[in-house]
Design a protein around this motif. Sequence first.
Motif, PDB file in Angstrom:
ATOM      1  N   GLN A  18      46.667  33.972  37.734  1.00 19.91           N
ATOM      2  CA  GLN A  18      45.557  34.617  36.765  1.00 19.91           C
ATOM      3  C   GLN A  18      45.320  33.394  35.560  1.00 19.91           C
ATOM      4  O   GLN A  18      44.235  33.202  35.707  1.00 19.91           O
ATOM      5  CB  GLN A  18      46.123  36.048  36.211  1.00 19.91           C
ATOM      6  CG  GLN A  18      46.051  37.102  36.937  1.00 19.91           C
ATOM      7  CD  GLN A  18      46.290  38.286  36.081  1.00 19.91           C
ATOM      8  OE1 GLN A  18      46.442  38.420  34.994  1.00 19.91           O
ATOM      9  NE2 GLN A  18      46.624  39.521  36.687  1.00 19.91           N
ATOM     10  N   HIS A  22      41.925  32.054  36.790  1.00 23.60           N
ATOM     11  CA  HIS A  22      40.777  32.917  36.165  1.00 23.60           C
ATOM     12  C   HIS A  22      40.782  32.305  34.477  1.00 23.60           C
ATOM     13  O   HIS A  22      40.250  32.508  33.822  1.00 23.60           O
ATOM     14  CB  HIS A  22      41.307  34.462  35.916  1.00 23.60           C
ATOM     15  CG  HIS A  22      40.409  35.106  35.282  1.00 23.60           C
ATOM     16  ND1 HIS A  22      39.220  35.310  35.777  1.00 23.60           N
ATOM     17  CD2 HIS A  22      40.458  35.771  34.038  1.00 23.60           C
ATOM     18  CE1 HIS A  22      38.469  36.171  34.818  1.00 23.60           C
ATOM     19  NE2 HIS A  22      39.183  36.212  33.716  1.00 23.60           N
ATOM     20  N   THR A  26      43.779  38.692  33.232  1.00 24.44           N
ATOM     21  CA  THR A  26      42.661  39.296  33.765  1.00 24.44           C
ATOM     22  C   THR A  26      43.008  41.058  33.794  1.00 24.44           C
ATOM     23  O   THR A  26      41.962  41.708  33.873  1.00 24.44           O
ATOM     24  CB  THR A  26      42.430  39.317  35.205  1.00 24.44           C
ATOM     25  OG1 THR A  26      43.521  39.627  36.147  1.00 24.44           O
ATOM     26  CG2 THR A  26      42.153  37.868  35.616  1.00 24.44           C
TER      27      THR A  26
END
Length: 184
Positions: A18, A22, A26
């Motif tokens: 993550q 990202h 998330t």
Amino acid sequence: MRDADTPMLLHEGEIEAQNRFHGGPTWDEARLAAMLRDRLPPAWAMFLENQPFFFLATANARGECDCSFRGRETHASGEPYPLLRVLDERTLVFPDFSGNKLYNSLGNILVNPHVGLLFVDFQQRMRVRVNGHARIVEDAAAHATVWPGALRYVVVTVAQAYPNCKARIPRMTLAPHADTGHDE
């Protein structure tokens, strides 16, 4: 703040992915806790029992993975036997029938009880994942009233169950099954 006795909902690799892919978390803990269950709600149990097949992921002692297809056997009348039975909110069982005699899944379970089951309903475009710990019941009579042709059974204790979104699940309709009972 997390209590020391409260298990992490995500492992280190998931958190790293993550952050890396990202740019940060998330899922907040509340949303994640609402999605991940350690038991099967009645509607999910019914969903699992009504499926014609699932995929079973196992791994050996070295962590090398294998994935197999598990489908239903049929009566001589052509009616299918149940795919599996949910015994209670934390336990399900499915039969093991005669196959190719490689014993990939059962061999893996003997050395590493961690399993993942993926159920996909292509008609309703739904899927549910169940992760847990498996054990093999070698007594062929244990569930013979449900699956008379089973050689043994796999009992799974649910550790984690959750639905997945329907994104990228193609809508398909199942064709009528015409099992000849022979390998093709």
